[in-house]
Design a protein around this motif. Structure first.
Motif, PDB file in Angstrom:
ATOM      1  N   GLN A 246      33.333  -5.819 -12.553  1.00  0.00           N
ATOM      2  CA  GLN A 246      33.391  -4.631 -11.739  1.00  0.00           C
ATOM      3  C   GLN A 246      33.363  -3.339 -12.323  1.00  0.00           C
ATOM      4  N   LEU A 247      32.909  -3.099 -13.572  1.00  0.00           N
ATOM      5  CA  LEU A 247      32.712  -1.887 -14.265  1.00  0.00           C
ATOM      6  C   LEU A 247      31.690  -0.952 -13.253  1.00  0.00           C
ATOM      7  N   PRO A 248      32.298   0.161 -12.560  1.00  0.00           N
ATOM      8  CA  PRO A 248      31.577   0.779 -11.613  1.00  0.00           C
ATOM      9  C   PRO A 248      30.407   1.859 -12.189  1.00  0.00           C
ATOM     10  N   HIS A 249      30.717   2.636 -13.269  1.00  0.00           N
ATOM     11  CA  HIS A 249      29.785   3.694 -13.771  1.00  0.00           C
ATOM     12  C   HIS A 249      29.406   3.453 -15.154  1.00  0.00           C
ATOM     13  N   VAL A 250      28.200   3.463 -15.652  1.00  0.00           N
ATOM     14  CA  VAL A 250      27.305   3.836 -16.870  1.00  0.00           C
ATOM     15  C   VAL A 250      26.878   5.003 -16.985  1.00  0.00           C
ATOM     16  N   VAL A 251      27.026   5.890 -17.968  1.00  0.00           N
ATOM     17  CA  VAL A 251      26.475   7.083 -18.174  1.00  0.00           C
ATOM     18  C   VAL A 251      25.828   7.118 -19.563  1.00  0.00           C
ATOM     19  N   ASN A 252      24.521   7.606 -19.190  1.00  0.00           N
ATOM     20  CA  ASN A 252      23.669   7.643 -20.422  1.00  0.00           C
ATOM     21  C   ASN A 252      23.708   9.309 -20.733  1.00  0.00           C
ATOM     22  N   TYR A 253      24.560   9.477 -21.816  1.00  0.00           N
ATOM     23  CA  TYR A 253      24.893  10.921 -22.180  1.00  0.00           C
ATOM     24  C   TYR A 253      23.616  11.333 -22.872  1.00  0.00           C
ATOM     25  N   GLU A 254      23.071  10.391 -23.446  1.00  0.00           N
ATOM     26  CA  GLU A 254      21.492  10.679 -24.135  1.00  0.00           C
ATOM     27  C   GLU A 254      20.846   9.460 -24.022  1.00  0.00           C
ATOM     28  N   LEU A 255      19.495   9.795 -23.452  1.00  0.00           N
ATOM     29  CA  LEU A 255      18.698   8.600 -23.248  1.00  0.00           C
ATOM     30  C   LEU A 255      18.360   7.882 -24.497  1.00  0.00           C
ATOM     31  N   PRO A 256      18.107   6.529 -24.298  1.00  0.00           N
ATOM     32  CA  PRO A 256      17.811   5.791 -25.780  1.00  0.00           C
ATOM     33  C   PRO A 256      16.196   6.221 -26.149  1.00  0.00           C
ATOM     34  N   ASN A 257      16.248   5.875 -27.470  1.00  0.00           N
ATOM     35  CA  ASN A 257      14.782   6.193 -27.947  1.00  0.00           C
ATOM     36  C   ASN A 257      13.779   5.102 -27.573  1.00  0.00           C
ATOM     37  N   VAL A 258      14.407   3.897 -27.286  1.00  0.00           N
ATOM     38  CA  VAL A 258      13.661   2.616 -26.867  1.00  0.00           C
ATOM     39  C   VAL A 258      13.819   2.359 -25.369  1.00  0.00           C
ATOM     40  N   SER A 259      12.761   2.261 -24.651  1.00  0.00           N
ATOM     41  CA  SER A 259      13.042   2.367 -23.366  1.00  0.00           C
ATOM     42  C   SER A 259      13.657   1.081 -22.722  1.00  0.00           C
ATOM     43  N   GLU A 260      13.350   0.057 -23.502  1.00  0.00           N
ATOM     44  CA  GLU A 260      14.184  -1.371 -22.948  1.00  0.00           C
ATOM     45  C   GLU A 260      15.461  -1.242 -22.930  1.00  0.00           C
ATOM     46  N   ASP A 261      16.171  -0.442 -23.872  1.00  0.00           N
ATOM     47  CA  ASP A 261      17.552  -0.259 -23.792  1.00  0.00           C
ATOM     48  C   ASP A 261      18.215   0.367 -22.857  1.00  0.00           C
ATOM     49  N   TYR A 262      17.525   0.947 -22.089  1.00  0.00           N
ATOM     50  CA  TYR A 262      17.895   1.609 -20.817  1.00  0.00           C
ATOM     51  C   TYR A 262      18.421   0.646 -19.948  1.00  0.00           C
ATOM     52  N   VAL A 263      17.480  -0.311 -19.874  1.00  0.00           N
ATOM     53  CA  VAL A 263      17.632  -1.512 -18.851  1.00  0.00           C
ATOM     54  C   VAL A 263      18.798  -2.118 -19.311  1.00  0.00           C
ATOM     55  N   HIS A 264      19.199  -2.501 -20.504  1.00  0.00           N
ATOM     56  CA  HIS A 264      20.255  -3.261 -21.255  1.00  0.00           C
ATOM     57  C   HIS A 264      21.651  -2.277 -20.923  1.00  0.00           C
ATOM     58  N   ARG A 265      21.443  -1.083 -21.329  1.00  0.00           N
ATOM     59  CA  ARG A 265      22.681  -0.328 -20.872  1.00  0.00           C
ATOM     60  C   ARG A 265      23.017  -0.159 -19.453  1.00  0.00           C
ATOM     61  N   ILE A 266      22.234   0.021 -18.617  1.00  0.00           N
ATOM     62  CA  ILE A 266      22.708   0.073 -17.259  1.00  0.00           C
ATOM     63  C   ILE A 266      23.126  -1.433 -16.821  1.00  0.00           C
ATOM     64  N   GLY A 267      22.798  -2.520 -17.533  1.00  0.00           N
ATOM     65  CA  GLY A 267      23.077  -3.834 -16.860  1.00  0.00           C
ATOM     66  C   GLY A 267      24.692  -4.024 -17.346  1.00  0.00           C
ATOM     67  N   ARG A 268      25.239  -3.118 -17.613  1.00  0.00           N
ATOM     68  CA  ARG A 268      26.695  -3.539 -17.869  1.00  0.00           C
ATOM     69  C   ARG A 268      27.299  -3.010 -16.763  1.00  0.00           C
ATOM     70  N   THR A 269      26.593  -2.598 -15.654  1.00  0.00           N
ATOM     71  CA  THR A 269      27.277  -2.392 -14.264  1.00  0.00           C
ATOM     72  C   THR A 269      26.629  -3.195 -13.301  1.00  0.00           C
ATOM     73  N   GLY A 270      26.889  -3.255 -12.148  1.00  0.00           N
ATOM     74  CA  GLY A 270      26.112  -3.997 -10.898  1.00  0.00           C
ATOM     75  C   GLY A 270      26.164  -5.638 -11.410  1.00  0.00           C
ATOM     76  N   ARG A 271      27.153  -5.711 -12.171  1.00  0.00           N
ATOM     77  CA  ARG A 271      27.081  -7.358 -12.440  1.00  0.00           C
ATOM     78  C   ARG A 271      27.410  -8.418 -11.507  1.00  0.00           C
ATOM     79  N   ALA A 272      26.529  -9.653 -11.535  1.00  0.00           N
ATOM     80  CA  ALA A 272      26.998 -10.701 -10.763  1.00  0.00           C
ATOM     81  C   ALA A 272      27.253 -10.194  -8.977  1.00  0.00           C
ATOM     82  N   GLY A 273      26.527  -9.525  -8.861  1.00  0.00           N
ATOM     83  CA  GLY A 273      26.622  -9.277  -7.128  1.00  0.00           C
ATOM     84  C   GLY A 273      27.303  -7.843  -6.841  1.00  0.00           C
TER      85      GLY A 273
END
Length: 437
Positions: A314-341
């Motif tokens: 139930q982690l509610p918020h992820v913030v990209n203070y700086e965008l990642p250089n590798v686009s796929e890392d954005y998906v992995h970063r924000i995957g820390r929230t919104g887990r398991a429904g």
């Protein structure tokens, strides 16, 4: 239709452990993966982080051990789970212990950044399941302190991340010492061409699962971009956390130095923050993560070392203070929230320097992310862009080298260009990171 765990053919001991955690229904990846793994064949599974994939291989792996040959007095390593980062290794090991609590099997986690001797002592006593990062596993192999010639099941978890971090040579060296007759399970958030090539060389007529489209962000994560001048990012972040009353926030920076600096600045703003990255000792990383989970620390500032290795309910918020250089890392970063429904929010603070990075992310997602301008933080149109520097020296936080006090020191082995923090030649220009053992 959602399936219950009872319908998947799991043993009573496993069902009891699952029930202890309050679960009864399997997630889609679990419902697909568990029967296939129990059937004994190789599996290639594509699933975003937070979908429950760890239980998707942990539960049937434990059942295979339960149904296999009688356990010897001194256990042999019968299952090997390879993961890219220390945090993910600890997370997977916790799942093995959680679901195997009513079974007699022993397990251990092997990674660098800590004293190797306690690991050697435990291996001498014997274990059934090993969860390891590749670098430290190779240390044990070279010292002759681990025997892998009885491994029945090999799991490569977060395989795309391992390839991205330059672990392919290490993986191949591990494969050379494993018995040829074994079950192979490969789990990956994305199916790149490199992953397909690895699967073709590793897996034998695998069953394939893909529960989310390639590089698709989690469905339960709302995404928003706040345009802001580069010099006002920290001020805007403090404003959002304070005004929105965010109680638990995971914030990503591109570099270790940037993570340290931001954590100190947030502390000076009266917000309890801690930084986590590869230059921190393993004890400091573990302590910061524990404090964040319990609420003692309100904000965890992290480099991409944490993009997959942190599992917080139930982690509610992820913030990209700086965008990642590798686009796929954005998906992995924000995957820390919104887990398991659960619902979650991903916020990106984007200055004029990062417009190209944002476009690359939106091209990957095949959608535009909503922009919102916060009154009082309007962008100054006179500011000219300064493109972010490509971080080729492992600044993403995957240093640490695997030896106590290593601080990112390379090993005198056949690692080649990986010691320089990236791999030259080919690769479509994609950055390779310094590995964390």
């Amino acid at each position: 239709m959602t399936k219950s765990f009872k319908e998947l053919g799991l043993t009573n001991e496993l069902l009891r452990a699952i029930a202890d955690q309050g679960y009864s229904k399997a997630t889609p990846v679990q419902a697909e993966a568990i029967p296939l793994v129990l059937a004994g064949g190789d599996v290639l599974a594509g699933a975003q982080t937070g979908t429950g994939k760890t239980a998707g291989f942990t539960l049937p792996l434990l059942q295979h051990l339960q149904e296999g040959a009688p356990r010897k007095k001194k256990p042999l390593v019968r299952a090997l789970i390879l993961v890219p980062t220390r945090e993910l290794a600890a997370q997977v090991q916790a799942s093995v212990e959680l679901y195997g609590k009513y079974l007699p099997f022993t397990s251990m986690v092997i990674f660098g950044g800590v004293n190797i001797n306690p690991q050697i002592n435990k291996l001498r006593r014997g274990v059934d399941i090993v969860v390891a990062t590749p670098g430290r596993l190779l240390d044990h192999m070279q010292q002759g302190t681990i025997n892998l010639d009885r491994v029945e099941t090999l799991v490569l978890d977060e395989a795309d991340r391992m390839l991205d971090m330059g672990f392919i040579r290490d993986i191949k060296r591990v494969l050379q010492v494993l018995p040829p007759r074994r079950q192979n399970l490969l789990f990956s958030a994305t199916f790149s061409d490199d992953i397909r090539n690895l699967a073709n060389n590793l897996l034998n007529h695998p069953a394939e699962i893909q529960v989310a489209r390639r590089n698709k962000a989690a469905e339960d994560v709302s995404q928003v971009v706040y345009p802001v001048d580069r010099t006002r990012k920290r001020e805007l972040l403090t404003h959002l956390i304070t005004m929105e009353r965010w109680s638990q926030v995971l914030v990503f920076t591109r570099t270790k130095h940037g993570a340290n600096r931001l954590a100190k600045q947030l502390d000076s703003d009266g917000l309890y923050a801690a930084a986590i990255h590869g230059n921190k000792s393993q004890a400091a990383r573990t302590r910061a993560l524990a404090d964040f989970k319990t609420g003692k620390v309100r904000i965890l500032v992290a480099t991409d070392i944490a993009a997959r290795g942190i599992d917080i309910q139930q982690l509610p918020h992820v913030v990209n203070y700086e965008l990642p250089n590798v686009s796929e890392d954005y998906v992995h970063r924000i995957g820390r929230t919104g887990r398991a429904g659960e619902k979650g929010q991903a916020v990106s603070l984007v200055c004029i320097d990062e417009r190209k990075l944002l476009k690359d992310i939106e091209d990957l997602l095949k959608r535009n992310i909503d922009r919102h301008v916060i009154p009082g933080f309007e962008v100054d149109p006179s500011i000219r862009p300064v493109p972010p520097k490509r971080n080729l020296g492992g600044g993403g936080g995957r240093g640490g080298g695997g030896r106590p006090g290593g601080g990112g020191r390379g090993r005198s082995s056949s690692r080649g260009p990986r010691q320089a923090g990236h791999q030259g030649g080919g690769g479509g220009g994609k950055r390779r990171r310094q590995p964390t053992r």
